[in-house]
Design an enzyme around this catalytic site. Structure first.
Site, mmCIF file in Angstrom:
data_model
loop_
_atom_site.group_PDB
_atom_site.id
_atom_site.type_symbol
_atom_site.label_atom_id
_atom_site.label_comp_id
_atom_site.label_asym_id
_atom_site.label_seq_id
_atom_site.Cartn_x
_atom_site.Cartn_y
_atom_site.Cartn_z
ATOM 1 C CG HIS A 1 -1.970 -1.004 1.201
ATOM 2 N ND1 HIS A 1 -3.043 -0.921 0.357
ATOM 3 C CD2 HIS A 1 -2.106 -2.161 1.879
ATOM 4 C CE1 HIS A 1 -3.821 -1.980 0.529
ATOM 5 N NE2 HIS A 1 -3.274 -2.749 1.444
ATOM 6 C CB CYS B 1 -2.353 3.557 -4.331
ATOM 7 S SG CYS B 1 -3.553 2.257 -4.077
#
Lengths: 595, 402
Positions: free
Chosen positions: B158, B200
């Protein structure tokens, strides 16, 4: 309540005095209530004491949050890198030549000396000099012998004239042997050294004999070589110069060979040689070896000899099941399985020096070179990693059956042959050639082999190259370290790191002085030490950027404690000072009005 | 006191600028002369917990690919939280899949994890890169690369704007990564470095890099998310991310002797199927991508030199006279895997799409303000100026409050 509404005059005066300076700021020439007494110093003293105590405490606070940084000698590091990197590191070397049967006067001796020097400089200029070359400044001492005459160009060279007059008889008697001649010359050369600094003197002996058709050129195990045969003066000069430059200085590397990857010595100056015997398939046969014997007899002397270059330790193991991950094909004409040089990268996973015994499905297994020939040694190296030798044992070549559950011992004869290939590969890993021939434009030379694996002049070459490489690495590392330390002003530098940097600088200076004195072994040792200290300092585990505190962090931690209080103390002091000034002005005005 | 603080950040930034110039100029010359001798791979999965199954599957899939193409275990550093295979929620114990057809078990019998569980920290990661380990750390956990190494660095998990989350408790910032790479380059620990990030806003993680010889590709640009590929209804979680899925699809078509180029890999990402823009950065990389085969980073290279002859010194029986014989083979040169020209994809299709600005005018003005703020490069100076301004403001306010 009535009492509260009418405060006592004295306290009124006290309280009322405080806001008074503000309105009276506007018109302090004509105060409405004159001051009859001198303003007191108590309030001033109080506030200023508090302020000064803050100011006194400030250095203690700053000291307590100070980062400990061991002072590194940045200037010396810069000086060292300037000394090493600006000019290519070169060593002083001395060359000597003896001409028997060529020339006949002292003029010839000097002339030959000049010619050889000139030729050497020409060759050296063509070469792209790698690290560790020789300076070609000193003159070449030449001795010219012709019959009974003996002329020298330099009196330092005490060559025993007439020592080689027996050579003809010796050669014709059939007892001539390159190795024996080498020993004889070694004794002669040793004797002729008047100053006793035998380390960096290289000698070439040229004997002109009309009777011999072809020229034999050999470089011995020590620091000399010879050319015997029908050779003209020109040819002799060319050959001597090329031997000096290409063999004695550059180590016998032919043109176009790769350099720079052949430094297998680790950062701490140690090498671990791991010898592995791999059996492809234990179902077919398993082999074992007597490694201890090999180590004691053959390997240990070689490693002892290489001590100035690196601390080498040896380990060995036998693996009983190691399948190959690339494929070979059967070639009918050659009668064996072939693997080519293209398959080599995927041969075996592992490291260090391997000896591979192929399985029955692939036996015998031979290496084919790009030019179509079959390799004689059946081995290859990979720089910085290690080497592999594929050994086809006798039974596999015969096609006979072998017992499978028994561990067969490799015979000592076979072991010795394999070992010779290993030593050849070790030499290749160090950048030297494994074969004993040197070929160039002026002809072919034979290079004698030595029981210690490396000849003296080869060790000199390696020492020079390693010294140069180590010093360059050391200065680069120290430079990176100093840049890193200077770019992170709040990183903690432990005392240990400072010590290691100082040791490294000391060792580097010692190495440089050894270089200029021409002591190869000592310079290799000290340069190794310098590099290992520098690497230890650079790779110290405490220098991690995540674990130092930035200035913003420090500020953010301490300011909520000190900033508000400090500000108020300062302002209070200023205010008191202003008030004192005003009161004393009022008092002076009243006093002057009174007078 | 106020003035000294003001000058310090200025001098530090000036010093840094000089150093950066010096380092850049000295480092740029050396990378072209060394030879490529080996490949290393550092594969990092920064997530833990069951719902991040796909990150571990990503990393293991890439591990398997890289091993299949030839990089040996000793040159792969695998960092995983490793809490999937034996998780109590795993319906298929000791098995990790990256596809719902369950055709391939990634957690087979040949997986060598170097840093597992709580050892996957930012500090350990930076120690691997810079080489500053404690003395007790074993060789298998160290990056022992040299100046001829090509290193593949793959990170998944992440991430966000300029950071990557590690194990849900700490963050790796982009400037830390850039600093570590700079130190690696100074110490010549790599010849070329390929950074692949699948998180991301992946492209922001390598936005601060300055060292030459670095190539970086991220699965999404700033402001974009990276999505998972599909949900495995049997296992119950998503099993692979889109970027990694398409990367693996590319590599499944290759074997170790192939020579597809990096540009074909980079242009194979279709923004429509990826649902984000795969952004790559080539300004620090000297070579042209069409000339670089993917096996330069994903496969194995071993430069080999044939041994001409044994060193005959140990027995008199092998004595030879100098005139008689010379060995027949004369090859002493190096043999390297031949880099043939790639005839794949000539065009340099730019996968970037223009983002369409939709929304109400308030967001538009907010975006312009943000954009203008981003242009302020000397963030440090800005912050320090603000801190310094605080003094007089507080002084004035407390003065006037009386």
């Amino acid at each position: 309540m009535a009492a509260a509404s009418a405060p006592t005059p004295s306290s009124t005066a006290e309280i009322a005095e405080a806001p008074e300076p503000l309105p009276s700021k506007l018109d302090n020439s004509e105060p409405d209530c004159p001051r009859k007494t001198r303003p007191g110093l108590k309030r001033l003293a109080l506030t200023f004491t508090v302020l000064f105590s803050f100011l006194l405490g400030l250095p203690f606070l700053l000291k307590s949050v100070e980062i400990y940084r061991s002072p590194l000698p940045f200037r010396e590091i810069d000086d060292l890198s300037a000394a090493v990197e600006s000019i290519p590191l070169q060593f002083p070397c001395k060359f000597r030549a003896v001409f028997v049967g060529i020339g006949g006067s002292s003029f010839d001796a000097n002339e030959l000396s000049v010619k050889i020097e000139h030729q050497m400089r020409e060759i050296a200029a063509k070469d792209s000099t790698s690290c560790g070359a020789c300076t070609y400044n000193s003159s070449v001492c030449v001795v010219v012998e012709n019959g009974a005459d003996c002329f020298r160009s330099d009196n330092d060279f005490n060559w025993k004239c007439g020592a080689l007059s027996e050579l003809n008889k010796y050669e014709d008697s059939g007892e001539y042997n390159d190795e024996l001649f080498d020993e004889y010359l070694h004794s002669l050369v040793d004797e002729s050294d008047s100053r006793g600094n035998g380390n960096n003197v290289y000698t070439m002996i040229v004997v002109r004999r009309e009777g011999q058709k072809d020229v034999s050129a050999v470089v011995g195990k020590y620091r000399h070589g010879w050319i015997v045969g029908r050779v003209s003066e020109e040819e002799a000069v060319k050959k001597v110069a090329s031997v000096f430059v290409k063999v004695f200085v550059n180590g016998g590397k032919e043109e176009g060979s790769i350099s720079g990857e052949f430094m297998p010595v680790g950062a701490d100056g140690k090498i671990v040689l791991s010898f592995n015997l791999l059996n492809a398939d234990p179902h077919d046969w398993t082999y074992d070896w007597e490694f201890q014997e090999i180590d004691d007899n053959l390997l240990a002397p070689i490693l002892e000899y290489l001590k100035p270059l690196a601390d080498i330790s040896v380990e060995s193991q036998v693996l009983y099941h190691t399948p190959k991950s690339s494929f070979s094909y059967w070639d009918e004409t050659l009668g064996s399985y072939i693997f080519t040089t293209k398959d080599l990268p995927f041969f075996v996973e592992g490291r260090a020096i391997l000896q591979y015994v192929p399985s029955s499905t692939e036996c015998p297994l031979q290496l084919q070179l790009p030019n179509g020939k079959i390799s004689k040694s059946n081995g290859f190296i990979s720089p910085m990693w290690g080497s592999v030798v594929v050994w086809n044992h006798a039974a596999c070549l015969n096609g006979s059956k072998m017992e499978t559950r028994v561990r067969h011992m490799i015979s000592s004869e076979d072991m010795r042959k394999i070992f010779e290939v290993f030593i050849g590969q070790l030499r290749q890993l160090f950048g030297l050639k494994s074969k004993g021939i040197f070929r160039d434009a002026s002809g072919t030379m034979r290079l004698l082999t030595s029981e210690s694996g490396f000849t003296e002049w080869e060790l000199d070459v390696l020492s020079r190259q390693h010294t140069c490489f180590n010093l360059l690495q050391c200065t680069t590392t120290l430079g990176s370290l100093s840049r890193l330390v200077q770019s992170l002003p709040r990183m903690i530098i432990k005392e240990e790191i400072g010590e290691q940097v100082r040791y490294s600088l000391e060792a580097a200076k010692l190495a440089l002085s050894n270089v200029s004195a021409g002591i190869y072994d000592a310079s290799a040792v000290s340069s190794r030490r310098a590099r290992s200290f520098a690497e230890d300092a650079f790779y110290h585990p405490s220098m991690m950027s995540v674990s130092y505190y930035s200035f913003e962090h420090c500020f953010a931690v301490y300011s909520p404690f000190f900033l508000p209080v400090a500000l108020h103390v300062l302002l209070a002091a200023l205010r008191e000072w202003k008030r004192y000034k005003q009161e004393s002005r009022k008092f002076k005005a009243w006093k002057s009005k009174k007078d | 006191m106020a003035t000294s603080f003001k000058f310090k950040p200025l001098t530090i930034s000036i010093l840094l600028l000089f150093l950066c110039n010096a380092i850049a100029s000295s480092a740029s010359g050396s990378s072209s002369t060394t030879m490529h001798t080996n490949n290393w791979a550092i594969l990092v999965c920064t997530s833990r917990f069951w719902f991040n199954y796909r990150h571990m599957a990503n990393t293991l899939s890439l591990y398997r690919t890289v091993k299949r193409l030839g990089i040996p275990d000793e040159r792969i550093i695998l960092m995983l939280a490793d809490d999937m295979a034996c998780n109590a929620r795993n319906k298929y114990p000791a098995q990790v899949f990256n596809n719902e057809n369950h055709r391939l078990n990634l957690y087979g019998d040949n997986v060598e994890v170097d840093y597992r569980g709580y050892e996957v920290t930012v500090e350990n990661f930076l120690r691997i890169l810079t080489g500053r380990h404690e003395t007790a750390v074993p060789r298998s956990k160290r990056l022992l690369s040299d100046e001829g190494s090509h290193i593949l660095l793959y990170m998944t998990g992440h991430g966000g704007d300029e950071f990557l989350k590690f194990q849900d408790s700490e963050e790796l910032q982009s400037h830390d990564l850039a600093d570590a790479v700079k130190q690696m380059k100074e110490k010549r620990r790599f010849k070329e470095l390929l950074i692949m990030v699948d998180t991301c806003q992946a492209a922001t993680l390598f936005s601060q890099l300055q060292s030459p010889g670095v190539l970086a590709i991220g699965s999404s640009k700033k402001g974009e998310n990276s999505y998972s590929h599909h949900l495995d209804s049997d296992v119950g979680v998503s099993v692979v991310d889109r970027f990694t899925f398409f990367t693996l699809a590319f590599f499944e078509r290759l074997n170790m002797y192939d020579n597809a180029s990096l540009s074909s890999l980079f242009t194979s990402y279709n923004p429509n199927t990826l649902m984000s823009t795969a952004y790559y950065r080539t300004d620090l990389y000297q070579r042209r991508l069409e000339e670089v085969p993917v096996t330069n980073f994903f496969g194995s290279v071993m430069e080999t030199i044939h041994t001409d002859s044994p060193y005959r010194a140990f027995s008199n029986r092998y004595y030879r006279k100098s005139k008689t014989e010379m060995p027949s083979d004369q090859s002493g040169g190096g043999n390297q895997r031949a880099l043939e020209d790639s005839d794949v994809l000539e065009e340099l299709a730019d996968p970037k799409l223009n983002a369409i600005q939709v929304g109400c005018p308030l967001t538009h003005t907010w975006n312009t303000i943000l954009g203008r703020m981003e242009k302020i490069t000397q963030i440090d100076n800005f912050v320090n100026c603000g801190v310094v301004l605080m003094f007089p403001i507080v002084a004035l306010s407390s003065w006037f409050s009386h």
